[in-house]
Design an enzyme around this catalytic site. Structure first.
Site, PDB file in Angstrom:
ATOM      1  N   GLU A  51     -14.119  -2.679   6.487  1.00 30.01           N
ATOM      2  CA  GLU A  51     -14.353  -3.684   7.527  1.00 30.01           C
ATOM      3  C   GLU A  51     -14.275  -3.014   8.876  1.00 30.01           C
ATOM      4  O   GLU A  51     -13.198  -2.858   9.455  1.00 30.01           O
ATOM      5  CB  GLU A  51     -13.326  -4.786   7.397  1.00 30.01           C
ATOM      6  CG  GLU A  51     -13.693  -5.720   6.295  1.00 30.01           C
ATOM      7  CD  GLU A  51     -12.752  -6.880   6.247  1.00 30.01           C
ATOM      8  OE1 GLU A  51     -12.909  -7.781   7.059  1.00 30.01           O
ATOM      9  OE2 GLU A  51     -11.862  -6.830   5.403  1.00 30.01           O
ATOM     10  N   SER A  63       4.964  -0.846   3.926  1.00 29.70           N
ATOM     11  CA  SER A  63       5.177  -2.202   4.441  1.00 29.70           C
ATOM     12  C   SER A  63       5.296  -3.170   3.275  1.00 29.70           C
ATOM     13  O   SER A  63       4.497  -3.123   2.332  1.00 29.70           O
ATOM     14  CB  SER A  63       3.992  -2.642   5.305  1.00 29.70           C
ATOM     15  OG  SER A  63       3.825  -1.784   6.395  1.00 29.70           O
ATOM     16  N   GLN A 108       0.844  -1.203   0.000  1.00 28.67           N
ATOM     17  CA  GLN A 108       0.000   0.000   0.000  1.00 28.67           C
ATOM     18  C   GLN A 108       0.880   1.254   0.000  1.00 28.67           C
ATOM     19  O   GLN A 108       1.596   1.496   0.976  1.00 28.67           O
ATOM     20  CB  GLN A 108      -0.864  -0.007   1.271  1.00 28.67           C
ATOM     21  CG  GLN A 108      -1.705   1.226   1.471  1.00 28.67           C
ATOM     22  CD  GLN A 108      -2.208   1.355   2.910  1.00 28.67           C
ATOM     23  OE1 GLN A 108      -1.658   0.739   3.821  1.00 28.67           O
ATOM     24  NE2 GLN A 108      -3.222   2.157   3.121  1.00 28.67           N
ATOM     25  N   GLY A 109       0.836   2.022  -1.071  1.00 29.65           N
ATOM     26  CA  GLY A 109       1.670   3.229  -1.159  1.00 29.65           C
ATOM     27  C   GLY A 109       0.835   4.485  -0.946  1.00 29.65           C
ATOM     28  O   GLY A 109       0.457   5.150  -1.922  1.00 29.65           O
ATOM     29  N   GLU A 169      -4.087  10.135  17.980  1.00 32.30           N
ATOM     30  CA  GLU A 169      -4.586  11.510  18.162  1.00 32.30           C
ATOM     31  C   GLU A 169      -5.531  11.890  17.025  1.00 32.30           C
ATOM     32  O   GLU A 169      -6.533  12.588  17.225  1.00 32.30           O
ATOM     33  CB  GLU A 169      -3.414  12.508  18.219  1.00 32.30           C
ATOM     34  CG  GLU A 169      -2.502  12.355  19.428  1.00 32.30           C
ATOM     35  CD  GLU A 169      -1.631  11.100  19.388  1.00 32.30           C
ATOM     36  OE1 GLU A 169      -1.398  10.569  18.284  1.00 32.30           O
ATOM     37  OE2 GLU A 169      -1.213  10.635  20.462  1.00 32.30           O
ATOM     38  N   SER A 194       1.361   6.746   2.369  1.00 32.84           N
ATOM     39  CA  SER A 194       2.108   7.745   3.154  1.00 32.84           C
ATOM     40  C   SER A 194       3.325   8.268   2.408  1.00 32.84           C
ATOM     41  O   SER A 194       3.964   7.546   1.650  1.00 32.84           O
ATOM     42  CB  SER A 194       2.570   7.136   4.480  1.00 32.84           C
ATOM     43  OG  SER A 194       1.491   6.568   5.168  1.00 32.84           O
TER      44      SER A 194
END
Ligand SMILES: Cc1cc2nc3c(=O)[nH]c(=O)nc-3n(C[C@H](O)[C@H](O)[C@H](O)COP(=O)(O)OP(=O)(O)OC[C@H]3O[C@@H](n4cnc5c(N)ncnc54)[C@H](O)[C@@H]3O)c2cc1C
Length: 401
Positions: A245, A162, A127-128, A388, A130
């Site tokens: 989900e 990741s 997953q790209g 946060e 960030s």
């Protein structure tokens, strides 16, 4: 609410448990028990193949795409049994993230091309999203993609990606229109990770493991048809992906299994001749964590039972994420407390050794991996949306602040 288990669910649980007992390879279960992140990608492919062979590769997908048609409770039972058996629950970026997005918004050609190898474990995804200056504030991402005749040309940098070094494919959020409001100029592209122009640089984790990467994209070209859905709607698809989900963010099944491990350690370790679990200090700490986990479980069950919930889906996901990730850290802490000085043994990620001298193991089987896992889970309140920021979402959506 009826607290008694439905008899059909009891039978279903037995069926799943028997499957796990007969099909989880013991060496894989051992590595999964030790934990550390990520598990070996070969383990993932192997286990996904086994699940797929039984028709359970992606239980939550619609039947026509290879899913099971199970009820929410059946999926819940399946996940509980999967963790109980120390089977792998991995490859999330594929079957749990981009898979449902392609099913909902992808073209027919994309579904045909990408869903089958995702289901069988042949293709692994990353997953790209960030970037160095776009994490919590994801909408400010700057990786650009421009259309040049029939190809998208991508330039920019992603970070914390990741498993990029394992992945065959990545789904990337890219800016395709810099002129409009930030959220509206973002698109979602499918990118082969072996494309010319992609450079992957590892980021070493606190526990010595290699899960995370920086990904540099320099004039990377992908066909025009690798765009998911409409240009400019990437933000909408990303939100769908993150909220799909609702209960997954509670990490309920991981938490239940890890609590069992904490108890296993506390039953085996002794303090001045007494089992740790029987000492009042540890028993109190354990009871506190167990009570909170039970409360989290009932929150998940309430959502699964489709009770009317006054709050919107985003706020529910955020509340579960906060609680679930905090529980992960508290349970890992409990394990470390129970291990005492032994926690310093075999703390390195991926250390599967059972050091043996003259046929005698130097430490019990529950020692390796616990500290590596504890260190990994320091990030649980950051990844998937920092705590946060989740609190800000609740403040806005529930309290209108
Ligand atoms: C182990 C791990 C795996 C990851 N895997 C992936 C992956 O596969 N793909 C991917 O795209 N990303 C991945 N990420 C990135 C992850 O999504 C980001 O780390 C996360 O969104 C936080 O962004 P950031 O690191 O830029 O921190 P920042 O957004 O810079 O936040 C830093 C701190 O400031 C606080 N903060 C930020 N904004 C606010 C605000 N408005 N109000 C109050 N406090 C605020 C945050 O809570 C945090 O404490 C991973 C991260 C980790 C740690």
């Amino acid at each position: 609410m009826n607290f008694e288990p439905d008899p059909t669910h009891v039978a279903f649980r037995e069926e799943v448990r028997a499957f796990m007992r007969d099909n989880v390879p013991p060496d894989l279960a051992r590595r999964s028990y030790i934990g550390g992140h990520p598990p070996l990608v070969d383990d993932f492919r192997r286990w996904q193949r086994i699940l797929h062979g039984r028709g359970w590769g992606a239980p939550h997908w619609p039947v026509e795409h290879g899913g099971t048609g199970w009820s929410a409770m059946q999926k819940h039972i399946f996940a509980e049994e999967l963790y109980r058996a120390d089977a792998l629950d991995y490859g999330w970026q594929g079957t749990h993230m981009i898979g449902p997005v392609l099913i909902a918004f992808g073209s027919e050609a994309q579904k045909r091309r990408f869903l089958p190898p995702m289901l069988s474990g042949e293709e692994y995804w990353c997953q790209g999203f960030s970037e160095p200056n776009a994490g919590s504030d994801l909408a400010s991402l700057r990786t650009r993609a421009e259309l040049a005749s029939d190809e998208w040309v991508i330039n920019g940098q992603k970070t914390w990606t990741s498993d990029a070094h394992y992945a065959d494919w990545g789904f990337f959020l890219v800016r395709t229109d810099p002129a409009v409001k930030p959220q509206r100029g973002i698109s979602l592209l499918l990118v082969p990770m072996n494309s010319p122009g992609i450079r992957i640089r590892p980021i070493e984790s606190l526990n010595g493991g290699h899960e995370l990467n920086e990904v540099f994209l320099d004039q990377v070209r992908v066909p025009r048809e690798n765009l998911v859905g409409e240009p400019g709607l990437g933000w909408t698809y990303a939100k769908y992906l993150l909220e799909k989900e609702r209960t997954a963010s509670a990490y309920l099944y991981q938490n239940k299994r890890e609590l069992e491990k904490a108890k296993e350690i506390a039953r085996a370790e002794t303090v001045q001749g007494r089992r740790l679990i029987d000492t009042s200090g540890f028993a109190r700490k354990l009871a506190r964590v167990e009570a909170d986990l039970l409360a989290l479980e009932w929150s998940v069950l309430r959502i699964l039972s489709d009770e009317n919930n006054a709050h919107d889906a985003g706020a529910v996901v955020s509340a579960l994420k906060i609680r679930g990730s905090e529980m992960q850290q508290r349970i890992a802490q409990l394990q470390i407390d129970a291990l005492g000085p032994r926690a310093l043994r075999a703390f390195q990620h991926g250390d599967y050794s059972a050091a043996v001298i003259d046929g005698t193991p130097l430490w019990p089987a529950y020692v390796p991996g616990r500290t590596a896992q504890y260190l990994h889970l320091r990030a649980a309140t950051i990844y998937g949306g920092a705590r946060e920021v989740q609190k800000n979402i609740i403040a806005k959506r529930v309290f209108g602040l």
